[in-house]
Design an enzyme around this catalytic site. Structure first.
Site, PDB file in Angstrom:
ATOM      1  CB  CYS A  45      10.788 -35.740  42.015  1.00 36.94           C
ATOM      2  SG  CYS A  45      11.738 -34.642  43.050  1.00 36.94           S
TER       3      CYS A  45
HETATM    4  C1  BEZ Z   1      10.856 -30.781  41.523  1.00 36.40           C
HETATM    5  O1  BEZ Z   1      11.104 -31.948  41.756  1.00 36.40           O
HETATM    6  O2  BEZ Z   1      10.231 -30.458  40.544  1.00 36.40           O
HETATM    7  C2  BEZ Z   1      11.345 -29.715  42.455  1.00 36.40           C
HETATM    8  C3  BEZ Z   1      11.475 -29.970  43.802  1.00 36.40           C
HETATM    9  C4  BEZ Z   1      11.907 -28.973  44.637  1.00 36.40           C
HETATM   10  C5  BEZ Z   1      12.219 -27.708  44.118  1.00 36.40           C
HETATM   11  C6  BEZ Z   1      12.102 -27.463  42.753  1.00 36.40           C
HETATM   12  C7  BEZ Z   1      11.663 -28.474  41.911  1.00 36.40           C
END
Ligand code: BEZ
Length: 211
Positions: A45
């Site tokens: 994100c």
């Molecule tokens: C991420 O944004 O890195 C992420 C969020 C939830 C699960 C796996 C990755």
């Protein structure tokens, strides 16, 4: 029931990093992109929000407002924004919805219970100036989206809206486009006075209008 192409994008009022917004009013006459993030302070994100901030001028050029969403409160978003600026080199320059009560996530069915009960998947909704949904995308939490592809689809949607053309496989801005089947040869003569190439009666190719 899930939100589908052609549906009116549900309206809502929500807290964001830029204050309270009422979605339809905030969109005004612009196009919009609403995209969800599973959670604050997560690696994928963080990269996505940095990239969206870097590409904001490209969205602006196309009259598109972008807005993110994550199911954490505003104070968390603001703290996370510092990390985004520090690690991605681009500070947040668009609002991110603080959807701690999951009101908007539920409205747009961004939580897929068989993936996670608590976090949203990576949803994208492109919304036209008529407030209709033009595109939906759903990515798993572990896969970062390609924001250049979102811009490419917007270019295609905006060409269709303006010139009654469709875009072929792997099309990119400047490539030839296709005259939509609903336009007769007669009508095409008026719309495309420079002519077109008929490969099959249903496959008529024309240089991209407006270029
Ligand atoms: C991420 O944004 O890195 C992420 C969020 C939830 C699960 C796996 C990755």
């Amino acid at each position: 029931m899930s939100i589908r192409i052609g549906d009116t994008a549900p309206d809502f009022t929500a807290q964001t990093t830029e204050g309270t917004i009422t979605f339809h009013e905030w969109l005004g006459d612009s196009w919009g992109v609403l995209f969800s993030h599973p959670k604050d302070f997560t690696p994928v994100c963080t990269t996505e929000l940095g990239e969206a901030a870097r590409l904001k001028p490209e969205f602006d050029k196309r009259n598109v407002k972008i807005i993110g969403l994550s199911v954490d409160p505003s104070d968390s978003h603001h703290k996370w924004a510092e990390d985004i600026a520090e690690t991605q080199g681009h500070a947040l320059n668009f609002p991110v919805i603080a959807d701690a009560d999951k009101k908007v996530s539920d409205l747009y069915e961004m939580i897929h219970p068989n993936a996670s009960d608590t976090f949203t998947v990576r949803s994208v909704f492109v919304i036209g100036p008529d407030k209709k949904v033009k595109l939906t995308l759903t990515y798993p939490a572990s896969t970062g989206r390609n924001f250049a592809e979102i811009l490419r689809v917007i270019d295609s949607l905006q060409l269709t809206a303006k010139y009654s053309v469709a875009t072929p496989v792997n099309w990119k801005d400047g490539d030839d486009v296709i005259i939509v089947p609903a336009v007769s040869d007669e009508a095409a003569k008026e719309k495309f006075p420079g002519g077109w190439k008929t490969i099959k009666p249903y496959l008529r190719v024309v240089p991209q209008p407006g270029k």
